[in-house]
Structure formats: C-alpha cells, structure tokens
Design a protein around this motif. Structure first.
Motif, PDB file in Angstrom:
ATOM      1  N   HIS A 251     -10.820 -24.114  70.075  1.00  0.00           N
ATOM      2  CA  HIS A 251      -9.426 -23.677  70.011  1.00  0.00           C
ATOM      3  C   HIS A 251      -9.156 -23.048  68.646  1.00  0.00           C
ATOM      4  O   HIS A 251      -9.418 -23.665  67.615  1.00  0.00           O
ATOM      5  CB  HIS A 251      -8.488 -24.859  70.256  1.00  0.00           C
ATOM      6  CG  HIS A 251      -8.737 -25.556  71.558  1.00  0.00           C
ATOM      7  ND1 HIS A 251      -8.130 -25.172  72.730  1.00  0.00           N
ATOM      8  CD2 HIS A 251      -9.556 -26.596  71.876  1.00  0.00           C
ATOM      9  CE1 HIS A 251      -8.539 -25.957  73.710  1.00  0.00           C
ATOM     10  NE2 HIS A 251      -9.404 -26.832  73.223  1.00  0.00           N
ATOM     11  N   VAL A 252      -8.626 -21.830  68.656  1.00  0.00           N
ATOM     12  CA  VAL A 252      -8.419 -21.053  67.432  1.00  0.00           C
ATOM     13  C   VAL A 252      -6.978 -20.551  67.392  1.00  0.00           C
ATOM     14  O   VAL A 252      -6.427 -20.151  68.425  1.00  0.00           O
ATOM     15  CB  VAL A 252      -9.380 -19.839  67.390  1.00  0.00           C
ATOM     16  CG1 VAL A 252      -9.386 -19.209  66.007  1.00  0.00           C
ATOM     17  CG2 VAL A 252     -10.791 -20.232  67.805  1.00  0.00           C
ATOM     18  N   LEU A 278      -7.423 -19.098  72.624  1.00  0.00           N
ATOM     19  CA  LEU A 278      -6.487 -18.767  71.546  1.00  0.00           C
ATOM     20  C   LEU A 278      -5.268 -19.672  71.674  1.00  0.00           C
ATOM     21  O   LEU A 278      -4.619 -19.713  72.712  1.00  0.00           O
ATOM     22  CB  LEU A 278      -6.079 -17.302  71.629  1.00  0.00           C
ATOM     23  CG  LEU A 278      -5.071 -16.817  70.584  1.00  0.00           C
ATOM     24  CD1 LEU A 278      -5.658 -16.916  69.176  1.00  0.00           C
ATOM     25  CD2 LEU A 278      -4.640 -15.383  70.881  1.00  0.00           C
ATOM     26  N   TYR A 279      -4.966 -20.418  70.600  1.00  0.00           N
ATOM     27  CA  TYR A 279      -3.826 -21.347  70.616  1.00  0.00           C
ATOM     28  C   TYR A 279      -2.607 -20.667  69.990  1.00  0.00           C
ATOM     29  O   TYR A 279      -2.670 -20.139  68.884  1.00  0.00           O
ATOM     30  CB  TYR A 279      -4.170 -22.618  69.830  1.00  0.00           C
ATOM     31  CG  TYR A 279      -3.005 -23.579  69.715  1.00  0.00           C
ATOM     32  CD1 TYR A 279      -2.667 -24.415  70.765  1.00  0.00           C
ATOM     33  CD2 TYR A 279      -2.230 -23.621  68.555  1.00  0.00           C
ATOM     34  CE1 TYR A 279      -1.589 -25.284  70.669  1.00  0.00           C
ATOM     35  CE2 TYR A 279      -1.159 -24.485  68.443  1.00  0.00           C
ATOM     36  CZ  TYR A 279      -0.843 -25.318  69.513  1.00  0.00           C
ATOM     37  OH  TYR A 279       0.229 -26.179  69.422  1.00  0.00           O
ATOM     38  N   ASN A 280      -1.494 -20.665  70.708  1.00  0.00           N
ATOM     39  CA  ASN A 280      -0.246 -20.111  70.151  1.00  0.00           C
ATOM     40  C   ASN A 280       0.951 -20.995  70.500  1.00  0.00           C
ATOM     41  O   ASN A 280       2.049 -20.507  70.731  1.00  0.00           O
ATOM     42  CB  ASN A 280      -0.027 -18.678  70.649  1.00  0.00           C
ATOM     43  CG  ASN A 280      -0.157 -18.566  72.166  1.00  0.00           C
ATOM     44  OD1 ASN A 280      -0.060 -19.569  72.870  1.00  0.00           O
ATOM     45  ND2 ASN A 280      -0.388 -17.356  72.645  1.00  0.00           N
ATOM     46  N   GLY A 281       0.727 -22.311  70.537  1.00  0.00           N
ATOM     47  CA  GLY A 281       1.806 -23.250  70.843  1.00  0.00           C
ATOM     48  C   GLY A 281       2.786 -23.390  69.696  1.00  0.00           C
ATOM     49  O   GLY A 281       2.545 -22.930  68.572  1.00  0.00           O
ATOM     50  N   LYS A 288      -1.158 -30.648  67.060  1.00  0.00           N
ATOM     51  CA  LYS A 288      -1.297 -30.648  68.509  1.00  0.00           C
ATOM     52  C   LYS A 288      -2.486 -31.487  68.958  1.00  0.00           C
ATOM     53  O   LYS A 288      -2.416 -32.235  69.934  1.00  0.00           O
ATOM     54  CB  LYS A 288      -1.440 -29.203  69.006  1.00  0.00           C
ATOM     55  CG  LYS A 288      -1.879 -29.052  70.455  1.00  0.00           C
ATOM     56  CD  LYS A 288      -0.819 -29.520  71.430  1.00  0.00           C
ATOM     57  CE  LYS A 288      -1.254 -29.256  72.868  1.00  0.00           C
ATOM     58  NZ  LYS A 288      -0.267 -29.794  73.819  1.00  0.00           N
ATOM     59  N   PHE A 289      -3.586 -31.407  68.237  1.00  0.00           N
ATOM     60  CA  PHE A 289      -4.801 -32.121  68.627  1.00  0.00           C
ATOM     61  C   PHE A 289      -4.978 -33.444  67.870  1.00  0.00           C
ATOM     62  O   PHE A 289      -6.048 -34.044  67.914  1.00  0.00           O
ATOM     63  CB  PHE A 289      -6.027 -31.224  68.428  1.00  0.00           C
ATOM     64  CG  PHE A 289      -6.107 -30.098  69.424  1.00  0.00           C
ATOM     65  CD1 PHE A 289      -6.729 -30.283  70.648  1.00  0.00           C
ATOM     66  CD2 PHE A 289      -5.531 -28.861  69.145  1.00  0.00           C
ATOM     67  CE1 PHE A 289      -6.797 -29.245  71.572  1.00  0.00           C
ATOM     68  CE2 PHE A 289      -5.590 -27.825  70.066  1.00  0.00           C
ATOM     69  CZ  PHE A 289      -6.224 -28.018  71.289  1.00  0.00           C
ATOM     70  N   ILE A 291      -5.194 -34.109  64.734  1.00  0.00           N
ATOM     71  CA  ILE A 291      -6.144 -34.085  63.615  1.00  0.00           C
ATOM     72  C   ILE A 291      -5.452 -34.440  62.306  1.00  0.00           C
ATOM     73  O   ILE A 291      -6.006 -35.160  61.472  1.00  0.00           O
ATOM     74  CB  ILE A 291      -6.804 -32.699  63.513  1.00  0.00           C
ATOM     75  CG1 ILE A 291      -7.619 -32.434  64.776  1.00  0.00           C
ATOM     76  CG2 ILE A 291      -7.688 -32.600  62.278  1.00  0.00           C
ATOM     77  CD1 ILE A 291      -8.060 -30.994  64.928  1.00  0.00           C
ATOM     78  N   GLU A 292      -4.219 -33.955  62.128  1.00  0.00           N
ATOM     79  CA  GLU A 292      -3.497 -34.212  60.882  1.00  0.00           C
ATOM     80  C   GLU A 292      -3.365 -35.702  60.622  1.00  0.00           C
ATOM     81  O   GLU A 292      -3.572 -36.180  59.499  1.00  0.00           O
ATOM     82  CB  GLU A 292      -2.119 -33.559  60.953  1.00  0.00           C
ATOM     83  CG  GLU A 292      -1.508 -33.230  59.608  1.00  0.00           C
ATOM     84  CD  GLU A 292      -2.268 -32.131  58.883  1.00  0.00           C
ATOM     85  OE1 GLU A 292      -2.840 -32.455  57.822  1.00  0.00           O
ATOM     86  OE2 GLU A 292      -2.288 -30.989  59.353  1.00  0.00           O
ATOM     87  N   ARG A 293      -3.038 -36.443  61.658  1.00  0.00           N
ATOM     88  CA  ARG A 293      -2.899 -37.898  61.515  1.00  0.00           C
ATOM     89  C   ARG A 293      -4.246 -38.542  61.173  1.00  0.00           C
ATOM     90  O   ARG A 293      -4.333 -39.435  60.326  1.00  0.00           O
ATOM     91  CB  ARG A 293      -2.328 -38.499  62.798  1.00  0.00           C
ATOM     92  CG  ARG A 293      -2.127 -39.999  62.702  1.00  0.00           C
ATOM     93  CD  ARG A 293      -1.623 -40.599  64.005  1.00  0.00           C
ATOM     94  NE  ARG A 293      -1.400 -42.022  63.841  1.00  0.00           N
ATOM     95  CZ  ARG A 293      -0.282 -42.561  63.412  1.00  0.00           C
ATOM     96  NH1 ARG A 293       0.737 -41.784  63.098  1.00  0.00           N
ATOM     97  NH2 ARG A 293      -0.155 -43.866  63.273  1.00  0.00           N
ATOM     98  N   GLN A 294      -5.306 -38.088  61.833  1.00  0.00           N
ATOM     99  CA  GLN A 294      -6.630 -38.656  61.561  1.00  0.00           C
ATOM    100  C   GLN A 294      -7.070 -38.355  60.132  1.00  0.00           C
ATOM    101  O   GLN A 294      -7.719 -39.191  59.488  1.00  0.00           O
ATOM    102  CB  GLN A 294      -7.656 -38.100  62.549  1.00  0.00           C
ATOM    103  CG  GLN A 294      -7.452 -38.574  63.979  1.00  0.00           C
ATOM    104  CD  GLN A 294      -8.632 -38.234  64.866  1.00  0.00           C
ATOM    105  OE1 GLN A 294      -9.753 -38.644  64.605  1.00  0.00           O
ATOM    106  NE2 GLN A 294      -8.369 -37.479  65.929  1.00  0.00           N
ATOM    107  N   ILE A 295      -6.718 -37.177  59.627  1.00  0.00           N
ATOM    108  CA  ILE A 295      -7.058 -36.836  58.243  1.00  0.00           C
ATOM    109  C   ILE A 295      -6.349 -37.789  57.288  1.00  0.00           C
ATOM    110  O   ILE A 295      -6.950 -38.340  56.358  1.00  0.00           O
ATOM    111  CB  ILE A 295      -6.675 -35.373  57.936  1.00  0.00           C
ATOM    112  CG1 ILE A 295      -7.596 -34.414  58.687  1.00  0.00           C
ATOM    113  CG2 ILE A 295      -6.748 -35.100  56.441  1.00  0.00           C
ATOM    114  CD1 ILE A 295      -7.193 -32.960  58.572  1.00  0.00           C
TER     115      ILE A 295
END
Length: 515
Positions: A251-252, A278-281, A288-289, A291-295
């Motif tokens: 996803h890009v 292509l992600y445009n949400g 969305k995935f 990742i921010e929380r996991q980081i």
C-alpha cells in the motif's frame, strides 16, 4: 502468514513499514539527503595508507574519510586497478572482462603499503553507512545485487546461499549458473533462487551485466570522488530482498512511488501485480494500518508483552543490554521453572522482532530469567535461533552462559532506527514526557494486575490528568468501553486537575490506592 508493505511519503523522506500478520517487524526510512547508502559504488581516491591499522583512509566525498581495511580490498585488487586505469584512459573497448588479462591475486596476509598508494584511483562500495562520529566503511570487492543473484566482478567463484537446505537443489543451481556465467564474474546464488528456472536466472544475470556496463561507461569522465552506481531505492531494495508468495498487499500513498513499485513488481513477480494498491483514504496511511500506535509503543525503553511480561532495553556506546521481566504474569504453570520458560520463550520472540525493528547492531546481551534445567535452556536457545532465521542481517547467537546470559552479535550497516516516543509536557513547557499511548500501556498493565488480585471485586476509580481522562473516555469505542468488554467491569475515570501529566492512581470506593 500474511506480509504487507506500507509506504508513507513525505516531502523529505519515505518510510517503509513491513508487517507480518498485522504486526510491525521492520521499519525503514529513506531520506533525500542520504548520499551514502549501503551498496552505492564510488570512484574514489586514496588519501593515505596507515600501516599501523593495515588500512587506508579514502576520500568518497563525506565530511570524514571512509575506512578501507586490507581484508576488504579483495584478492583481485591489482586487476581492478589495471581495469580502472585502462577504462579512464579510454583504452578499453569492452567491459565484459572476457578477454581482460587478470593480474595475480594479492597476498591475503600482506601489508596495505605493498598494494596501494596515496592519490590512487579506486572503485569502492559502501558496506556500512556513516554512524555516529565515524565515516563510511567501504570495500573494493564490489558486488551487484539482483533479485536471485549477486554478481562479483573480477572473480570466478560460484557460491550458494547456506539457507538453501537441499544439497540436490544447491548442486542444480550451481550447474545452471556455471553454464550461463560470463567469464571474469563470480556469482552468489541468493535464497530466493531456490526452485527457479534457468531463464529467470539468466534474465537476472543479464540485468546485472547491463548495470556493470553502465557503471564502466561513466569512468572515463567521472571526477574524484563521484558516485558511479546508485543502489536501487529502498522500496525496491526491500522488495528485492524480502518479497515472496506470502505478500498479500503493498500500500502506497504517493502516485510516483506507486508507479515505480508497481513497475518493479511487474518485473519480478507479474502474478502479484494486483496487490500493489494506491492509498488515498482520509486518515494518514500509518494510522489506517495501526502502524503509528505500534511505533509509539515499540521504541521506548520498555517493550510490553502479553500477560504483563516486559523487556527493558538499554543502549550504551559499547553494547545493548536487554533484561527480561515476568512482571505480574500469572498462569497455570506448575512451578517457577515452567513460568520462567514460558516468559523466556515469549521474550525470545519479541527480542527477535525488536532487533529487526530497531536495527540494533554490534553486541547484544540478553538477561533471561534464570532456568535450572538444561533442556529448558536448550529449548530457549533453539527457539531464539528459529525466530531470528528470517533476519537478513548477519548474526551469531551464543548458547546461554552459566549466568543465564545470551550474547548476540548482529551486523550493523546503518545507523540504528531511533524513534522519539516522548512529547512536550503540557504541565511544564520545555520538558518532555512519554507519549499518551505509552502511558496507556502502563495503565493497562496496572489495571490487569489489579483485576487479577484480591481487589478484583471492588469498585475501581481511575484518578488521572484531565487530558488523559479525555483520551480514555472520548470516541466510540473508547478505551474505557474496551476495558468493560474485556474485563466485564466498569472503571470510573475521574479527571484530577492537580495531577501531573504522567500521574495516575487506581482507588477503591473508600479512597484507598490500589496500584
């Protein structure tokens, strides 16, 4: 097993997150200003050989000279120096090495002063990026990496990845490569070549030969120092090294990157082209995935595991130290030894993930919980080795010592990934505290312990700073409602203006502190 690659683009960098079954296992950053990436090849000039170090300092254009040890020169150094001289003077008509007269190999135990001298031109490759106060580490034994093969100029050796277990498959691949390999080039057969046909291997080899020819054509007009071959961008590099049939999504969030990645996937695995999206949400792609929380929760000093166990990770100049703690873990194990084994096995899995995620290198010392049984120590050692088998960085794991310590050496070629997990303290401007997400993990930890202890049937109120109280109670579903669904108990959240940002207390109906 499902793998996904999530690519986030910004004005000055591109972030790549590799997920395994939704869990973050690798995080990479490609910055626009990074001119010294692993794999880049430079036409450089030797500044001075140093006899005491048996090495030379080389000007590659970085603020500090690159370090080139004698053992990194490669046995065919004399042939390379001759080739560069002929190529720069325009006397070479072909760069294939088919008819190139090779020189004698240099002595593997020789001295740096016997083979190179100051101001000499040399082709070098970055093998370790600048880290801390040190310049790049370089090698003049060049290698050009492809999808299935690595081509080594000025060599005739063919070797096969040790991760290919079948002797028959190794012999088959070696026979195929010997039948198509051009003279003057060595080949290393990568793990992903297992089961591939000769046409696929030959196509990869042809691409690498074209890359070599393009490099050589630049030598005639190249200045000192200058980059003559750029390693493929980080997205293509990651896909080249880890892409396999288990990938279910790429996803890009950037049009140009999307086109580049789609084109690359079409080349290496046409049947998987449809997984590139292509992600445009409306939400940022990393949020969305998840990742921010996991980081935020993975890069602090502590790393939480299930049932209350956690790791403490300390970094020093010389090494990294990881301490394994069982916390308040309670289970149905019969004795302390079984509990120690269970926690250690969980910790080994998380440690393997943390090493890849943070890209920790050098010496790592792990203090596991003590176990008295030899078969338990062996089981832990085998489990840790198995968990780290997918780690692309070279590493070596020693069995547990008599003190229960496990030592690991892991190759470090890039600066360690270091993510800031703190934010400005609203109670004290100019100071920093842990981000709310990290704090929530600690609150969850204490709540779980209370609900498993003697106070589990009591009325529970959480007194906390108003900012964090709002974070826990707002939205649907809120964190508090998730607690209710998980524990079947309603926790009252009481904002307290007098509390500092990190302060919180669990209290019963009589006001007694429970944590």
């Amino acid at each position: 097993m499902n793998r996904e690659l999530i690519v986030r683009s910004s004005s000055d960098a591109v972030d790549f997150a590799l997920l395994k079954d939704g869990k973050l296992i690798e995080l990479h950053k490609e910055e626009d200003n990074n001119s010294f990436s692993v794999g880049d090849i430079f036409l450089a000039k030797i500044r001075k050989p140093v006899t005491g170090l048996n090495a030379a300092f080389v000007n590659v254009g970085y603020e500090k000279d690159a370090f080139l040890h004698y053992h990194d020169l490669g046995p065919q150094l004399a042939s390379m120096l001759k080739f560069i001289k002929l190529a720069r003077t325009g006397k070479l008509r072909s760069f294939s090495l088919k008819d190139f007269p090779f020189e004698k190999d240099i002595d593997k135990n020789g001295s740096i002063n016997d083979v190179v001298k100051a101001n000499q031109s040399l082709l070098v490759q970055i093998v370790k990026e600048p880290i801390s106060t040190k310049g790049p580490r370089i090698s003049s034994e060049l290698s050009l990496a492809g999808r299935y093969l690595v081509m080594v100029p000025f060599s005739d050796r063919v070797s096969v990845s040790q991760k290919i277990g079948s002797r028959e498959e190794k012999d088959r691949l070696k026979r195929l490569i010997l039948s198509i390999k051009p003279k003057g080039f060595g080949v290393i057969i990568r793990t992903v070549a297992e089961g591939k046909k000769v046409a696929e291997l030959d196509k990869d080899l042809q691409n690498l030969q074209h890359k070599w020819t393009a490099l050589c054509k630049t030598l005639n007009k190249a200045e000192h120092p200058s980059k003559v071959l750029v390693e493929v961008n980080r997205a293509s590099s990651i896909l080249r090294d880890v892409f396999n049939d288990s990938f279910t999504g790429i996803h890009v969030d950037n049009d140009r990157l999307y086109d580049n990645i789609k084109e690359y996937v079409q080349e290496i695995a046409p049947e998987k082209e449809s997984i590139v999206k292509l992600y445009n949400g409306p939400a940022p792609i990393f949020e969305k995935f998840g990742i921010e929380r996991q980081i935020k929760t993975s890069f602090g000093r502590t790393a939480s595991m299930s049932k209350g166990a956690y790791l403490v990770i300390e970094h020093t100049e010389a090494l990294h130290v990881i301490d394994v703690n069982s916390g308040n873990r309670s289970n149905k194990a019969n004795n302390q030894e079984d509990t120690a084994l269970e926690v250690n096995m969980l910790a080994a899995t998380e440690i393997a993930r943390q090493l890849r995620l943070r890209d920790m290198g050098g010496i790592i010392v792990i203090d596991f919980i003590d176990m008295t049984k030899g078969d338990h120590r062996r089981k832990l050692y085998d489990h840790l080795r198995n968990e780290m088998k997918d780690d692309r960085a070279k590493h070596k794991i020693l069995p547990p010592s008599k003190f229960g310590l496990v030592q690991i050496t892991r190759q470090r070629v890039r600066p360690e990934m270091n993510i800031k997990t703190s934010e400005e303290n609203p109670n004290a401007p100019g100071q920093e505290v842990e981000a709310p997400i990290v704090l929530i993990d600690k609150i969850n930890f204490d709540l779980e312990r209370i609900l498993k202890g003697p106070n589990k049937n009591k009325s529970i109120t959480l007194n906390i700073h108003p900012f964090i109280a709002a974070y826990l109670t707002k939205g649907f579903p809120s964190i508090r409602s998730k607690w209710y669904l998980e524990h079947k108990k309603w926790i009252k959240v009481q904002p307290r203006d007098a509390y500092t940002y990190l302060e919180y207390n669990f209290k019963d109906k009589d006001g007694n502190t429970l944590n």
